[in-house]
Design a protein around this motif. Structure first.
Motif: not given
Length: 201
Positions: A23-27, A79-85
């Motif tokens: 949620i924090k990542y996307s919003k 994108d979340f999985a890539r950036d927050k691995h």
């Protein structure tokens, strides 16, 4: 005897709860905090076991994502999985690498949305197909998220139920090792032949 490895995701394989991080990542931080404040009475009741955690989670999810196209949402998930691995615990990564060849089946059973759980495995391991993710599934109509879930909250006994759905041979033909970190994993750890609590700390 078939060797089955079953993992909880949030807190077991990762450092943090990925719903809140997603949620924090996307919003963005501001809207993330605003939503938490808005839903804080409901979240407190949930923590006190006075309100169903699946319903609370669904309402929070709908607030942020209802009406979003599935295509946009899936792009955000990848994108979340890539950036927050970096959320993935190194010890967990090393262990999964070590068992990939010897395990007959590796399952990840999570209350998180499988749309963002699954890409972690294709991003980090370059082998998404080696891991079967059984997460919360979303209702989609006309290509858009309704904000509702079409599977029960994957907590407690529901984790065992989801595991049983994919085991199509008698229980005694499997050697099951399960890994978890919270009360929601208790039944799964007890059902397994070997239960490991907070193994990658």
């Amino acid at each position: 005897m078939k060797s089955i490895y079953v993992f909880d995701f949030d807190g077991t394989l990762t450092y943090k709860d990925t719903l809140l991080e997603f949620i924090k990542y996307s919003k963005g931080t501001f809207r993330f905090i605003f939503g938490l404040l808005l839903f804080s009475p409901l979240l407190v009741l949930m923590k006190l076991h006075l309100y169903d955690n699946g319903k609370a989670k669904q309402q929070l999810f709908a607030f942020y994502f209802q009406g979003m196209s599935l295509t946009t949402f899936d792009t955000l998930c990848h994108d979340f999985a890539r950036d927050k691995h970096v959320l993935f615990r190194p010890q967990a990564f090393q262990y999964l690498q070590s068992i990939k060849k010897q395990a007959d089946q590796i399952l990840v059973i999570s209350a998180s949305i499988d749309n963002w759980v699954r890409p972690f495995f294709s991003t980090i391991f370059s082998a998404e197909d080696s891991f079967q993710v059984l997460g919360t599934k979303l209702e989609v109509r006309d290509g858009k998220l309704t904000g509702r879930f079409i599977t029960p909250n994957c907590y407690g006994q529901e984790k065992v139920n989801r595991l049983k759905q994919v085991l199509n041979e008698p229980r005694q033909t499997y050697s099951i090792k399960a890994f978890g970190d919270s009360r929601g994993d208790k039944e799964l750890l007890e059902y397994a032949d070997q239960g490991h609590y907070k193994p990658f700390r």
